[in-house]
Design an enzyme around this catalytic site. Structure first.
Site, PDB file in Angstrom:
ATOM      1  N   CYS A 128     -17.899  25.086  49.677  1.00 53.26           N
ATOM      2  CA  CYS A 128     -16.625  24.906  48.967  1.00 53.26           C
ATOM      3  C   CYS A 128     -15.888  26.237  48.893  1.00 53.26           C
ATOM      4  CB  CYS A 128     -16.828  24.270  47.599  1.00 53.26           C
ATOM      5  SG  CYS A 128     -18.142  24.999  46.607  1.00 53.26           S
ATOM      6  N   SER A 129     -15.777  26.828  47.722  1.00 55.42           N
ATOM      7  CA  SER A 129     -14.945  28.033  47.592  1.00 55.42           C
ATOM      8  C   SER A 129     -15.498  28.975  46.531  1.00 55.42           C
ATOM      9  CB  SER A 129     -13.519  27.625  47.240  1.00 55.42           C
ATOM     10  OG  SER A 129     -13.523  26.831  46.061  1.00 55.42           O
ATOM     11  N   CYS A 130     -16.813  28.927  46.287  1.00 52.48           N
ATOM     12  CA  CYS A 130     -17.408  29.769  45.247  1.00 52.48           C
ATOM     13  C   CYS A 130     -17.217  31.240  45.611  1.00 52.48           C
ATOM     14  CB  CYS A 130     -18.886  29.443  45.092  1.00 52.48           C
ATOM     15  SG  CYS A 130     -19.141  27.709  44.667  1.00 52.48           S
ATOM     16  N   CYS A 175     -18.739  30.911  51.000  1.00 51.76           N
ATOM     17  CA  CYS A 175     -19.242  29.687  50.370  1.00 51.76           C
ATOM     18  C   CYS A 175     -19.008  28.600  51.401  1.00 51.76           C
ATOM     19  CB  CYS A 175     -18.506  29.383  49.075  1.00 51.76           C
ATOM     20  SG  CYS A 175     -19.000  27.793  48.354  1.00 51.76           S
TER      21      CYS A 175
END
Lengths: 112, 212
Positions: free
Chosen positions: B119-121, B116
């Site tokens: 972000c941090s998906c 991602c």
């Protein structure tokens, strides 16, 4: 970060960066609680994942470098809950002051 | 105490290690305060929060591994999984929420990796919470530009004949890798196959373990 490409700081795909650090850590209780608060507050319709991300991105690059992941998350959760009118900044400040007097470690301050 | 950006730093200017016994930080105080306010105002309860943490702790890469092993042993399930990852995972009883889960299959010619960049998906409903490195600048920035080099830093060196595809996730759309079934596993049960499937194999930064 502003540059002529219009790219914001969090849009970091393809940029230069250093070597990978494969270190991992187990999440601390307070970090798991932050995650749980995000999930529960979203489920109540108080804000969305987009609201979470908007506040995270608006914090800017300095926050990304200086704060840990769940530190940024709790700051974003707070921003969203304040905007939703769930509590006032005065209520938050008073409670944080009380909590700080309970002790010097997380477990003392959290009463468990 | 007014907040400034050094509250959570040690006297040497470094962040405290995230251990449970570290000195209380500003952000921990904020977490306690918000949690208590949400409880006082009747928005949630301590029991709900504990239950949510238990549910999160119960999720692990073992969940994704069961899905992979089923796909390795049941061609009809594999076809449904590749067509609609969310629906096929729900068939096995996993809560996928409203996410669109896309399963990308490794073949002899294609190796898939997920990231991602924004972000941090992460496919947390099947793998649990993401490892720290998945959220770092180094991984997010570099894996889309020099995946072969990044994979080598994880110890995974792929021949040039294998094409690497990197899939960039979003908040609403998550990828998970369906690794190739290791050779010599024809006799293994579905449960034994699942034991070979590592978290990193489903991210694409690793491969399944070899048959014992």
């Amino acid at each position: 970060m502003t540059d002529t490409t219009g790219r914001r700081w969090h849009d970091m795909g393809g940029l230069d960066a250093g070597p990978l650090d494969p270190a991992e850590h187990d999440f601390a209780l307070w970090e798991k609680r932050v995650d749980a608060l995000m999930v529960l507050a979203s489920a109540k319709g108080l804000f969305t994942v987009d609201g979470l991300r908007r506040a995270l991105e608006d914090m800017g690059e300095e926050a990304f470098e200086s704060m840990s992941y769940y530190e940024r998350w709790i700051a974003s959760v707070n921003q969203n809950l304040l905007e939703a009118g769930v509590y006032s900044i005065e209520e938050l400040g008073a409670r944080m002051e009380d909590i700080s007097k309970r002790g010097t470690t997380y477990s003392e301050a959290a009463n468990g | 105490m007014p907040h400034d950006h050094t509250d959570h730093l040690s006297p040497s200017g470094h962040p405290f290690r995230p251990d449970n016994d570290a000195p209380l930080t500003y952000w921990q105080v904020m977490e306690i305060a918000i949690r208590e306010l949400l409880i006082v105002k009747g928005i949630t309860t301590a029991a709900d929060i504990a239950a949510q943490i238990d549910a999160m702790d119960a999720r692990s890469p073992a969940d994704g591994a069961k899905v992979v092993a089923r796909a390795w042993t049941d061609p009809a399930f594999k076809a449904r999984l590749l067509a609609n990852g969310s629906a096929a995972s729900r068939e096995m009883g996993f809560d996928i929420g409203s996410l669109r889960l896309i399963v990308v299959e490794n073949t002899p010619h294609i190796h898939n990796v997920i990231v991602c960049t924004l972000c941090s998906c992460y496919p947390r409903n099947l793998l649990g919470l993401p490892p720290d490195w998945y959220k770092t600048r180094a991984y997010r920035s570099r894996v889309v530009r020099e995946p072969r080099k990044v994979l080598a830093e994880f110890g995974l060196v792929l021949p040039d004949s294998i094409r690497i595809r990197v899939h960039d996730s979003t908040a609403d759309m998550r990828y998970i890798v369906l690794p190739a079934r290791p050779a010599g596993t024809e006799e293994l049960s579905e449960a034994d196959l699942a034991d070979l499937v590592t978290r990193d194999a489903m991210i694409g930064t690793g491969l399944p373990k070899a048959a014992a």
